[in-house]
Design a protein around this motif. Structure first.
Motif, PDB file in Angstrom:
ATOM      1  N   ILE A  74      38.297  25.745 -70.348  1.00 38.73           N
ATOM      2  CA  ILE A  74      37.162  24.880 -70.670  1.00 38.73           C
ATOM      3  C   ILE A  74      36.973  23.865 -69.552  1.00 38.73           C
ATOM      4  O   ILE A  74      37.898  23.138 -69.207  1.00 38.73           O
ATOM      5  CB  ILE A  74      37.399  24.142 -72.000  1.00 38.73           C
ATOM      6  CG1 ILE A  74      37.620  25.157 -73.120  1.00 38.73           C
ATOM      7  CG2 ILE A  74      36.241  23.210 -72.316  1.00 38.73           C
ATOM      8  CD1 ILE A  74      38.152  24.557 -74.393  1.00 38.73           C
ATOM      9  N   ALA A  75      35.760  23.825 -68.997  1.00 37.93           N
ATOM     10  CA  ALA A  75      35.443  22.888 -67.927  1.00 37.93           C
ATOM     11  C   ALA A  75      34.061  22.308 -68.169  1.00 37.93           C
ATOM     12  O   ALA A  75      33.203  22.971 -68.742  1.00 37.93           O
ATOM     13  CB  ALA A  75      35.480  23.595 -66.581  1.00 37.93           C
ATOM     14  N   THR A  76      33.845  21.068 -67.703  1.00 40.20           N
ATOM     15  CA  THR A  76      32.533  20.447 -67.869  1.00 40.20           C
ATOM     16  C   THR A  76      31.874  20.062 -66.554  1.00 40.20           C
ATOM     17  O   THR A  76      30.668  20.079 -66.458  1.00 40.20           O
ATOM     18  CB  THR A  76      32.618  19.192 -68.771  1.00 40.20           C
ATOM     19  OG1 THR A  76      33.554  18.276 -68.212  1.00 40.20           O
ATOM     20  CG2 THR A  76      33.028  19.561 -70.180  1.00 40.20           C
ATOM     21  N   ASP A  77      32.664  19.718 -65.535  1.00 42.20           N
ATOM     22  CA  ASP A  77      32.021  19.317 -64.280  1.00 42.20           C
ATOM     23  C   ASP A  77      31.735  20.548 -63.417  1.00 42.20           C
ATOM     24  O   ASP A  77      32.256  21.629 -63.635  1.00 42.20           O
ATOM     25  CB  ASP A  77      32.840  18.264 -63.523  1.00 42.20           C
ATOM     26  CG  ASP A  77      34.106  18.793 -62.882  1.00 42.20           C
ATOM     27  OD1 ASP A  77      34.381  20.000 -63.010  1.00 42.20           O
ATOM     28  OD2 ASP A  77      34.809  18.008 -62.229  1.00 42.20           O
ATOM     29  N   VAL A  78      30.886  20.372 -62.442  1.00 42.74           N
ATOM     30  CA  VAL A  78      30.405  21.477 -61.619  1.00 42.74           C
ATOM     31  C   VAL A  78      31.542  22.199 -60.891  1.00 42.74           C
ATOM     32  O   VAL A  78      31.603  23.427 -60.892  1.00 42.74           O
ATOM     33  CB  VAL A  78      29.354  20.965 -60.601  1.00 42.74           C
ATOM     34  CG1 VAL A  78      28.937  22.066 -59.652  1.00 42.74           C
ATOM     35  CG2 VAL A  78      28.151  20.406 -61.335  1.00 42.74           C
ATOM     36  N   LEU A  79      32.447  21.443 -60.297  1.00 44.22           N
ATOM     37  CA  LEU A  79      33.541  22.041 -59.534  1.00 44.22           C
ATOM     38  C   LEU A  79      34.442  22.894 -60.424  1.00 44.22           C
ATOM     39  O   LEU A  79      34.755  24.040 -60.096  1.00 44.22           O
ATOM     40  CB  LEU A  79      34.360  20.947 -58.837  1.00 44.22           C
ATOM     41  CG  LEU A  79      35.526  21.438 -57.989  1.00 44.22           C
ATOM     42  CD1 LEU A  79      35.029  22.311 -56.840  1.00 44.22           C
ATOM     43  CD2 LEU A  79      36.314  20.255 -57.454  1.00 44.22           C
ATOM     44  N   MET A  80      34.850  22.369 -61.546  1.00 42.20           N
ATOM     45  CA  MET A  80      35.745  23.115 -62.434  1.00 42.20           C
ATOM     46  C   MET A  80      35.019  24.291 -63.080  1.00 42.20           C
ATOM     47  O   MET A  80      35.606  25.356 -63.272  1.00 42.20           O
ATOM     48  CB  MET A  80      36.344  22.198 -63.504  1.00 42.20           C
ATOM     49  CG  MET A  80      37.454  21.299 -62.998  1.00 42.20           C
ATOM     50  SD  MET A  80      38.840  22.186 -62.283  1.00 42.20           S
ATOM     51  CE  MET A  80      38.760  21.605 -60.609  1.00 42.20           C
ATOM     52  N   LYS A  81      33.729  24.118 -63.405  1.00 38.04           N
ATOM     53  CA  LYS A  81      32.969  25.247 -63.956  1.00 38.04           C
ATOM     54  C   LYS A  81      32.914  26.385 -62.947  1.00 38.04           C
ATOM     55  O   LYS A  81      33.058  27.553 -63.306  1.00 38.04           O
ATOM     56  CB  LYS A  81      31.545  24.817 -64.325  1.00 38.04           C
ATOM     57  CG  LYS A  81      31.449  24.101 -65.642  1.00 38.04           C
ATOM     58  CD  LYS A  81      29.997  23.796 -65.962  1.00 38.04           C
ATOM     59  CE  LYS A  81      29.862  23.170 -67.319  1.00 38.04           C
ATOM     60  NZ  LYS A  81      28.473  22.892 -67.673  1.00 38.04           N
ATOM     61  N   ALA A  82      32.686  26.047 -61.677  1.00 39.64           N
ATOM     62  CA  ALA A  82      32.642  27.069 -60.627  1.00 39.64           C
ATOM     63  C   ALA A  82      33.999  27.756 -60.499  1.00 39.64           C
ATOM     64  O   ALA A  82      34.070  28.983 -60.345  1.00 39.64           O
ATOM     65  CB  ALA A  82      32.232  26.444 -59.300  1.00 39.64           C
ATOM     66  N   LEU A  83      35.071  26.992 -60.567  1.00 39.76           N
ATOM     67  CA  LEU A  83      36.410  27.560 -60.483  1.00 39.76           C
ATOM     68  C   LEU A  83      36.676  28.499 -61.658  1.00 39.76           C
ATOM     69  O   LEU A  83      37.185  29.605 -61.480  1.00 39.76           O
ATOM     70  CB  LEU A  83      37.468  26.456 -60.443  1.00 39.76           C
ATOM     71  CG  LEU A  83      38.910  26.950 -60.420  1.00 39.76           C
ATOM     72  CD1 LEU A  83      39.216  27.645 -59.099  1.00 39.76           C
ATOM     73  CD2 LEU A  83      39.863  25.807 -60.655  1.00 39.76           C
ATOM     74  N   VAL A  84      36.309  28.070 -62.857  1.00 37.75           N
ATOM     75  CA  VAL A  84      36.512  28.911 -64.046  1.00 37.75           C
ATOM     76  C   VAL A  84      35.691  30.192 -63.929  1.00 37.75           C
ATOM     77  O   VAL A  84      36.179  31.288 -64.211  1.00 37.75           O
ATOM     78  CB  VAL A  84      36.163  28.135 -65.336  1.00 37.75           C
ATOM     79  CG1 VAL A  84      36.073  29.077 -66.536  1.00 37.75           C
ATOM     80  CG2 VAL A  84      37.203  27.054 -65.593  1.00 37.75           C
ATOM     81  N   GLU A  85      34.451  30.065 -63.483  1.00 39.29           N
ATOM     82  CA  GLU A  85      33.604  31.247 -63.333  1.00 39.29           C
ATOM     83  C   GLU A  85      34.199  32.209 -62.309  1.00 39.29           C
ATOM     84  O   GLU A  85      34.272  33.409 -62.532  1.00 39.29           O
ATOM     85  CB  GLU A  85      32.198  30.828 -62.904  1.00 39.29           C
ATOM     86  CG  GLU A  85      31.235  31.998 -62.852  1.00 39.29           C
ATOM     87  CD  GLU A  85      29.827  31.561 -62.541  1.00 39.29           C
ATOM     88  OE1 GLU A  85      29.215  32.182 -61.657  1.00 39.29           O
ATOM     89  OE2 GLU A  85      29.338  30.608 -63.172  1.00 39.29           O
TER      90      GLU A  85
END
Length: 98
Positions: A74-85
């Protein structure tokens, strides 16, 4: 520095991660994750990356391993969302041969 807070919610174990996921801290997260999944049947595991500021190569490999094992990242900021994706989708593409 990394802070790992374990929440045993009904039907799931949630690991809240804060700080930098790197080196020895990645190994500590892996230990917490492995310990959380020793129950039978293993609980649903969620990893909150909301307050993670950095992930090194070792941390990235661990997140990929966890995602492949069914852990929900689970991520909310852009950087972590990109990493999770990248972690979750990248593995699927590689398995399909894309």
């Amino acid at each position: 520095m990394l802070r790992i807070t374990v929440h045993n919610d009904k039907g799931a174990t949630r690991l809240k991660i804060e700080g930098r996921l790197m080196g020895a801290w990645a190994r500590e997260l892996e230990s917490c994750w492995r310990q959380a999944t020793t129950a039978q049947p293993p609980p649903r595991v969620l990893v909150e990356l909301t307050d993670v500021s950095f992930v090194d190569e070792e941390g990235g490999r661990l997140l990929k391993l966890m995602a492949e094992a069914g852990v929900e990242l689970i991520a909310t900021d852009v950087l972590m969302k990109a990493l999770v994706e990248e972690t979750t989708e990248g593995g699927k593409k590689n398995k399909k041969g894309d």
